[in-house]
Motif scaffolding. Structure first.
Motif, PDB file in Angstrom:
ATOM      1  N   VAL A  27      34.473  36.526  42.100  1.00 37.32           N
ATOM      2  CA  VAL A  27      34.865  35.393  41.269  1.00 37.32           C
ATOM      3  C   VAL A  27      36.243  35.645  40.651  1.00 37.32           C
ATOM      4  CG1 VAL A  27      34.249  33.988  39.264  1.00 37.32           C
ATOM      5  CG2 VAL A  27      32.466  34.730  40.856  1.00 37.32           C
ATOM      6  N   ALA A  28      36.526  36.879  40.256  1.00 38.33           N
ATOM      7  CA  ALA A  28      37.845  37.213  39.687  1.00 38.33           C
ATOM      8  C   ALA A  28      38.953  36.931  40.693  1.00 38.33           C
ATOM      9  CB  ALA A  28      37.880  38.673  39.240  1.00 38.33           C
ATOM     10  N   LEU A  29      38.750  37.317  41.933  1.00 43.65           N
ATOM     11  CA  LEU A  29      39.762  37.068  42.958  1.00 43.65           C
ATOM     12  C   LEU A  29      39.971  35.575  43.176  1.00 43.65           C
ATOM     13  CD1 LEU A  29      38.888  39.846  45.564  1.00 43.65           C
ATOM     14  CD2 LEU A  29      40.913  39.739  44.085  1.00 43.65           C
ATOM     15  N   SER A  30      38.884  34.815  43.201  1.00 42.94           N
ATOM     16  CA  SER A  30      39.003  33.370  43.397  1.00 42.94           C
ATOM     17  C   SER A  30      39.704  32.703  42.214  1.00 42.94           C
ATOM     18  CB  SER A  30      37.623  32.751  43.628  1.00 42.94           C
ATOM     19  OG  SER A  30      37.100  33.181  44.865  1.00 42.94           O
ATOM     20  N   LEU A  31      39.394  33.128  40.988  1.00 44.71           N
ATOM     21  CA  LEU A  31      40.089  32.602  39.810  1.00 44.71           C
ATOM     22  C   LEU A  31      41.572  32.930  39.874  1.00 44.71           C
ATOM     23  CD1 LEU A  31      37.486  33.637  37.091  1.00 44.71           C
ATOM     24  CD2 LEU A  31      38.246  31.278  37.488  1.00 44.71           C
TER      25      LEU A  31
ATOM     26  N   THR B 266      29.509  46.118  29.736  1.00 43.16           N
ATOM     27  CA  THR B 266      29.785  45.647  31.089  1.00 43.16           C
ATOM     28  C   THR B 266      30.952  46.464  31.642  1.00 43.16           C
ATOM     29  OG1 THR B 266      28.998  43.459  30.496  1.00 43.16           O
ATOM     30  CG2 THR B 266      30.290  43.634  32.517  1.00 43.16           C
ATOM     31  N   ARG B 267      30.649  47.274  32.627  1.00 38.73           N
ATOM     32  CA  ARG B 267      31.519  48.359  33.070  1.00 38.73           C
ATOM     33  C   ARG B 267      32.949  47.953  33.421  1.00 38.73           C
ATOM     34  NH1 ARG B 267      30.161  52.608  37.896  1.00 38.73           N
ATOM     35  NH2 ARG B 267      31.953  53.923  37.551  1.00 38.73           N
ATOM     36  N   PHE B 268      33.133  46.912  34.201  1.00 34.80           N
ATOM     37  CA  PHE B 268      34.468  46.562  34.681  1.00 34.80           C
ATOM     38  C   PHE B 268      35.038  45.305  34.026  1.00 34.80           C
ATOM     39  CE2 PHE B 268      32.614  48.965  38.268  1.00 34.80           C
ATOM     40  CZ  PHE B 268      33.521  50.018  38.279  1.00 34.80           C
ATOM     41  N   MET B 269      34.457  44.878  32.917  1.00 30.38           N
ATOM     42  CA  MET B 269      34.881  43.619  32.310  1.00 30.38           C
ATOM     43  C   MET B 269      36.345  43.663  31.863  1.00 30.38           C
ATOM     44  SD  MET B 269      32.883  41.305  29.564  1.00 30.38           S
ATOM     45  CE  MET B 269      33.577  39.816  28.884  1.00 30.38           C
ATOM     46  N   VAL B 270      36.763  44.709  31.208  1.00 27.59           N
ATOM     47  CA  VAL B 270      38.152  44.802  30.742  1.00 27.59           C
ATOM     48  C   VAL B 270      39.105  44.778  31.940  1.00 27.59           C
ATOM     49  CG1 VAL B 270      39.851  46.265  29.572  1.00 27.59           C
ATOM     50  CG2 VAL B 270      37.569  45.949  28.576  1.00 27.59           C
ATOM     51  N   ASP B 271      38.788  45.534  32.987  1.00 23.26           N
ATOM     52  CA  ASP B 271      39.635  45.550  34.182  1.00 23.26           C
ATOM     53  C   ASP B 271      39.734  44.165  34.817  1.00 23.26           C
ATOM     54  OD1 ASP B 271      40.068  48.266  33.886  1.00 23.26           O
ATOM     55  OD2 ASP B 271      38.521  48.837  35.337  1.00 23.26           O
ATOM     56  N   ARG B 272      38.616  43.446  34.878  1.00 24.49           N
ATOM     57  CA  ARG B 272      38.635  42.105  35.479  1.00 24.49           C
ATOM     58  C   ARG B 272      39.479  41.155  34.635  1.00 24.49           C
ATOM     59  NH1 ARG B 272      37.039  45.121  38.726  1.00 24.49           N
ATOM     60  NH2 ARG B 272      35.061  45.018  39.845  1.00 24.49           N
TER      61      ARG B 272
ATOM     62  N   HIS C   3      44.460  37.973  33.775  1.00 23.59           N
ATOM     63  CA  HIS C   3      45.680  37.733  32.992  1.00 23.59           C
ATOM     64  C   HIS C   3      46.924  37.966  33.849  1.00 23.59           C
ATOM     65  CE1 HIS C   3      48.353  37.545  29.572  1.00 23.59           C
ATOM     66  NE2 HIS C   3      48.849  38.713  29.908  1.00 23.59           N
ATOM     67  N   GLU C   4      46.939  39.056  34.603  1.00 25.04           N
ATOM     68  CA  GLU C   4      48.092  39.366  35.460  1.00 25.04           C
ATOM     69  C   GLU C   4      48.265  38.360  36.587  1.00 25.04           C
ATOM     70  OE1 GLU C   4      47.183  43.378  36.551  1.00 25.04           O
ATOM     71  OE2 GLU C   4      47.749  44.167  34.576  1.00 25.04           O
TER      72      GLU C   4
ATOM     73  N   GLU D  29      47.348  31.531  41.026  1.00 27.54           N
ATOM     74  CA  GLU D  29      48.558  31.805  41.797  1.00 27.54           C
ATOM     75  C   GLU D  29      48.974  30.627  42.659  1.00 27.54           C
ATOM     76  OE1 GLU D  29      47.536  35.515  43.680  1.00 27.54           O
ATOM     77  OE2 GLU D  29      47.946  36.653  41.845  1.00 27.54           O
ATOM     78  N   ARG D  30      48.019  29.738  42.992  1.00 23.47           N
ATOM     79  CA  ARG D  30      48.338  28.503  43.731  1.00 23.47           C
ATOM     80  C   ARG D  30      48.828  27.401  42.793  1.00 23.47           C
ATOM     81  NH1 ARG D  30      43.153  29.125  45.632  1.00 23.47           N
ATOM     82  NH2 ARG D  30      42.590  27.036  44.906  1.00 23.47           N
ATOM     83  N   GLY D  31      48.973  27.720  41.511  1.00 19.78           N
ATOM     84  CA  GLY D  31      49.497  26.754  40.555  1.00 19.78           C
ATOM     85  C   GLY D  31      48.455  25.910  39.845  1.00 19.78           C
ATOM     86  N   ARG D  32      47.191  26.244  39.986  1.00 23.56           N
ATOM     87  CA  ARG D  32      46.145  25.508  39.279  1.00 23.56           C
ATOM     88  C   ARG D  32      46.052  26.016  37.851  1.00 23.56           C
ATOM     89  NH1 ARG D  32      47.451  24.213  43.824  1.00 23.56           N
ATOM     90  NH2 ARG D  32      46.014  23.379  45.361  1.00 23.56           N
ATOM     91  N   LYS D  33      45.614  25.161  36.937  1.00 20.06           N
ATOM     92  CA  LYS D  33      45.447  25.550  35.535  1.00 20.06           C
ATOM     93  C   LYS D  33      44.064  26.185  35.383  1.00 20.06           C
ATOM     94  CE  LYS D  33      45.508  23.965  30.809  1.00 20.06           C
ATOM     95  NZ  LYS D  33      45.566  22.862  29.890  1.00 20.06           N
ATOM     96  N   ILE D  34      44.045  27.495  35.177  1.00 20.81           N
ATOM     97  CA  ILE D  34      42.788  28.238  35.117  1.00 20.81           C
ATOM     98  C   ILE D  34      42.667  28.899  33.749  1.00 20.81           C
ATOM     99  CG2 ILE D  34      41.350  29.986  36.221  1.00 20.81           C
ATOM    100  CD1 ILE D  34      42.181  27.654  38.109  1.00 20.81           C
TER     101      ILE D  34
END
Length: 156
Positions: free
Chosen positions: A37-41, A65-71, A76-77, A46-51
């Motif tokens: 889901v992170a990759l899709s968001l 939640t182990r990877f929440m901060v990383d996601r 954000h990036e 990156e395609r210019g959609r407002k997310i």
């Protein structure tokens, strides 16, 4: 209602919808670590959609939640607006003391369709007993979502 989905189906449907997002997507979460889901968001942003993603502030900072901060950093990036939300606090009728609320909703609005349910946006959701619905919203439903998200934004 369009569909009733398990946790695994919810995550797959979310990615499918985000990959086809035309204008905007808004995700709300308590916990989040799904790379799919992170990759899709991120790709939609990156395609210019407002997310926009609204996540519970305290769980992000202090949760397990182990990877929440990383996601969230990845989002954000990628150009996703990540907003950390606190719940409403105060007294609850019939209870003593003050309570600090949390941002506990699990929703995804993509253009005119919304997923609403119990499914956290996590890898564990694939094995949990979860249920979500996919609904198609008309103008009145979209307006109600916008008003609700304005409230979350004000609390972030």
């Amino acid at each position: 209602m369009r569909a009733l989905m398990t946790g695994e189906q919810t995550l797959a449907t979310a990615s499918y919808m985000l990959d086809r997002c035309q204008e905007r997507a808004i995700l709300t979460c308590f916990t989040f670590d799904s790379m799919e889901v992170a990759l899709s968001l991120g790709n939609a942003a990156e395609r210019g959609r407002k997310i926009t993603v609204y996540a519970d502030r305290n769980h992000l900072i202090h949760g397990a939640t182990r990877f929440m901060v990383d996601r969230m950093k990845h989002l954000h990036e990628s150009g996703v607006a990540v907003r950390l939300v606190t719940g409403r606090s105060g007294q609850v009728p019939g209870c003593s003391g003050n309570f600090a609320g949390i941002q506990h909703s699990k929703t995804l609005l993509v253009d005119t369709h919304a997923i609403i349910g119990s499914t956290n946006w996590t890898n564990a959701a694939r094995k949990n007993h979860e249920i979500s619905v996919l609904v198609s919203l008309e103008e009145e439903g979209l307006q109600a979502f916008d008003e609700w998200h304005d409230t979350l934004s004000a609390m972030s």
